[in-house]
Design an enzyme around this catalytic site. Structure first.
Site, mmCIF file in Angstrom:
data_model
loop_
_atom_site.group_PDB
_atom_site.id
_atom_site.type_symbol
_atom_site.label_atom_id
_atom_site.label_comp_id
_atom_site.label_asym_id
_atom_site.label_seq_id
_atom_site.Cartn_x
_atom_site.Cartn_y
_atom_site.Cartn_z
ATOM 1 N N GLY A 13 0.786 -1.248 0.000
ATOM 2 C CA GLY A 13 0.000 0.000 0.000
ATOM 3 C C GLY A 13 0.807 1.281 0.000
ATOM 4 O O GLY A 13 0.332 2.316 0.474
ATOM 5 N N SER A 14 2.015 1.265 -0.597
ATOM 6 C CA SER A 14 2.786 2.521 -0.596
ATOM 7 C C SER A 14 2.136 3.565 -1.507
ATOM 8 O O SER A 14 2.219 4.766 -1.225
ATOM 9 C CB SER A 14 4.247 2.275 -0.992
ATOM 10 O OG SER A 14 4.366 2.038 -2.373
ATOM 11 N N ARG A 65 -15.835 -14.277 -10.205
ATOM 12 C CA ARG A 65 -15.286 -12.931 -10.346
ATOM 13 C C ARG A 65 -16.398 -11.884 -10.236
ATOM 14 O O ARG A 65 -16.269 -10.883 -9.562
ATOM 15 C CB ARG A 65 -14.569 -12.795 -11.702
ATOM 16 C CG ARG A 65 -13.893 -11.447 -11.878
ATOM 17 C CD ARG A 65 -13.151 -11.347 -13.191
ATOM 18 N NE ARG A 65 -12.179 -12.405 -13.381
ATOM 19 C CZ ARG A 65 -10.971 -12.408 -12.823
ATOM 20 N NH1 ARG A 65 -10.603 -11.405 -12.059
ATOM 21 N NH2 ARG A 65 -10.144 -13.398 -13.043
ATOM 22 N N ARG A 91 -5.991 -8.020 -9.172
ATOM 23 C CA ARG A 91 -7.084 -8.800 -9.758
ATOM 24 C C ARG A 91 -7.579 -8.082 -10.998
ATOM 25 O O ARG A 91 -7.599 -6.851 -11.049
ATOM 26 C CB ARG A 91 -8.268 -8.886 -8.782
ATOM 27 C CG ARG A 91 -8.129 -9.905 -7.698
ATOM 28 C CD ARG A 91 -9.376 -9.861 -6.828
ATOM 29 N NE ARG A 91 -10.551 -10.370 -7.537
ATOM 30 C CZ ARG A 91 -10.950 -11.631 -7.505
ATOM 31 N NH1 ARG A 91 -10.287 -12.521 -6.790
ATOM 32 N NH2 ARG A 91 -12.028 -12.014 -8.168
ATOM 33 N N ASN A 107 -5.645 3.024 -12.613
ATOM 34 C CA ASN A 107 -4.656 2.048 -12.147
ATOM 35 C C ASN A 107 -3.268 2.625 -12.345
ATOM 36 O O ASN A 107 -3.038 3.433 -13.241
ATOM 37 C CB ASN A 107 -4.781 0.740 -12.950
ATOM 38 C CG ASN A 107 -3.803 -0.322 -12.470
ATOM 39 O OD1 ASN A 107 -3.617 -0.499 -11.258
ATOM 40 N ND2 ASN A 107 -3.161 -1.022 -13.390
ATOM 41 N N HIS A 109 0.747 1.380 -12.962
ATOM 42 C CA HIS A 109 1.508 0.201 -13.364
ATOM 43 C C HIS A 109 2.983 0.587 -13.517
ATOM 44 O O HIS A 109 3.289 1.638 -14.081
ATOM 45 C CB HIS A 109 0.967 -0.343 -14.694
ATOM 46 C CG HIS A 109 1.665 -1.587 -15.123
ATOM 47 N ND1 HIS A 109 1.414 -2.823 -14.550
ATOM 48 C CD2 HIS A 109 2.651 -1.793 -16.042
ATOM 49 C CE1 HIS A 109 2.200 -3.728 -15.105
ATOM 50 N NE2 HIS A 109 2.958 -3.130 -16.006
ATOM 51 N N ASP A 141 -9.741 -0.685 -18.306
ATOM 52 C CA ASP A 141 -10.757 -1.339 -19.131
ATOM 53 C C ASP A 141 -10.705 -2.844 -18.816
ATOM 54 O O ASP A 141 -10.113 -3.235 -17.812
ATOM 55 C CB ASP A 141 -10.565 -1.014 -20.627
ATOM 56 C CG ASP A 141 -9.239 -1.532 -21.159
ATOM 57 O OD1 ASP A 141 -8.579 -2.342 -20.462
ATOM 58 O OD2 ASP A 141 -8.862 -1.138 -22.280
ATOM 59 N N GLU A 142 -11.297 -3.651 -19.688
ATOM 60 C CA GLU A 142 -11.400 -5.066 -19.321
ATOM 61 C C GLU A 142 -10.126 -5.857 -19.589
ATOM 62 O O GLU A 142 -10.021 -7.018 -19.223
ATOM 63 C CB GLU A 142 -12.601 -5.692 -20.030
ATOM 64 C CG GLU A 142 -13.885 -5.193 -19.388
ATOM 65 C CD GLU A 142 -15.127 -5.619 -20.130
ATOM 66 O OE1 GLU A 142 -15.166 -6.759 -20.603
ATOM 67 O OE2 GLU A 142 -16.061 -4.790 -20.229
ATOM 68 N N ASP A 145 -3.894 -4.172 -17.886
ATOM 69 C CA ASP A 145 -3.067 -2.952 -17.970
ATOM 70 C C ASP A 145 -3.172 -2.301 -19.347
ATOM 71 O O ASP A 145 -2.167 -1.826 -19.906
ATOM 72 C CB ASP A 145 -1.595 -3.297 -17.655
ATOM 73 C CG ASP A 145 -1.435 -3.898 -16.269
ATOM 74 O OD1 ASP A 145 -2.116 -3.433 -15.343
ATOM 75 O OD2 ASP A 145 -0.634 -4.834 -16.119
HETATM 76 C C1 GAR Z 1 3.227 -0.867 -7.540
HETATM 77 O O1 GAR Z 1 4.526 -0.883 -8.063
HETATM 78 C C2 GAR Z 1 2.207 -0.833 -8.650
HETATM 79 O O2 GAR Z 1 2.626 -0.086 -9.749
HETATM 80 C C3 GAR Z 1 2.116 -2.293 -9.003
HETATM 81 O O3 GAR Z 1 2.108 -2.955 -7.763
HETATM 82 C C4 GAR Z 1 2.890 -2.195 -6.847
HETATM 83 C C5 GAR Z 1 2.073 -1.974 -5.605
HETATM 84 O O4 GAR Z 1 2.861 -1.366 -4.623
HETATM 85 N N1 GAR Z 1 0.926 -2.586 -9.753
HETATM 86 C C6 GAR Z 1 0.879 -3.427 -10.785
HETATM 87 O O5 GAR Z 1 1.834 -4.080 -11.145
HETATM 88 C C7 GAR Z 1 -0.477 -3.496 -11.494
HETATM 89 N N2 GAR Z 1 -0.391 -4.215 -12.700
HETATM 90 P P1 GAR Z 1 2.196 -0.670 -3.382
HETATM 91 O O6 GAR Z 1 1.263 -1.720 -2.734
HETATM 92 O O7 GAR Z 1 3.335 -0.325 -2.482
HETATM 93 O O8 GAR Z 1 1.433 0.525 -3.863
#
Ligand code: GAR
Length: 206
Positions: A13-14, A65, A91, A107, A109, A141-142, A145
């Site tokens: 959760g950063s 889902r 998810r 989102n 990424h 979207d569906e 990423d």
């Molecule tokens: C982050 O690097 C985020 O970009 C990635 O998960 C990590 C979560 O870190 N997300 C993905 O890869 C989505 N496809 P966090 O829990 O510290 O925010």
């Protein structure tokens, strides 16, 4: 009224914390209505509770889902969320969920999409040998990423980078661009045309 955010996370959760910090510092005009996780032990949930925020675990065990997504959507609607922010939520969302919040799900990424979608994006970038990678905030979207891109930040790949060092440099950028993208969308400063997210021209008041 300040835009109400629903944050979905599965892990540390950063990105959630960075959003909360931006709000606390007055750099993001929004409020976190609820933090939801599909993982009961997600450190991000505990961090949300410590900040006095509504933090809810919704388990997906034994649910399809769509059944799971219906629970998520009903909680987010109860909380009158304006924008759903995926912050390490691991998810794929059903079309039911996507249609419930049209162009209102974001989102983050850790790559310059469309390169390196999916898991371990930073390791994928290292293995491919790209000289620059980065991070992307996009509408969901569906696909995986794959939605229209709102903001990106570029991060160079150094010769001595490991997955850890590269991930840390990308993460620092994630923590900045996510709040900026949220503000743009909350302020209706974006307009989606096909795959392109364009900035709405602001007219000057005199
Ligand atoms: C982050 O690097 C985020 O970009 C990635 O998960 C990590 C979560 O870190 N997300 C993905 O890869 C989505 N496809 P966090 O829990 O510290 O925010």
């Amino acid at each position: 009224m300040r835009g109400r955010l629903g944050i979905l996370l599965s892990g540390r959760g950063s990105n959630f914390e960075a959003i909360a910090d931006h709000i606390e510092r007055g750099e993001l005009d929004a409020q976190i209505a609820v933090v939801i996780s599909n993982a009961s032990q997600a450190p991000g949930l505990e961090k949300a509770r410590q900040r006095g925020l509504e933090a809810i675990f919704i388990g997906s065990k034994g649910l399809s889902r769509e059944e799971f997504d219906r629970r998520l959507v009903s909680t987010l609607k109860e909380e009158q969320v304006d924008l759903v922010c995926l912050a390490g939520f691991m998810r794929l969302l059903s079309s039911y969920f996507i249609k419930s919040f049209p162009h209102r799900i974001l989102n983050i990424h850790p790559s310059l999409l469309p390169s390196f979608p999916g898991l371990n994006a930073q390791q994928q970038a290292l293995e491919h040998g790209v000289k620059y990678t980065g991070c992307t905030v996009h509408f969901v979207d569906e696909g995986l990423d794959s939605g229209p891109i709102i903001l990106q930040a570029v991060v160079p790949v150094l010769d001595n980078d490991t997955e850890q060092t590269l991930s840390a440099r990308i993460l620092a950028e994630e923590h900045e661009i996510y709040s900026r993208a949220i503000q743009l969308v909350l302020d209706n400063q974006t307009r989606v045309e096909g795959r392109r997210v364009l900035r709405v021209a602001t007219t000057e008041c005199t």
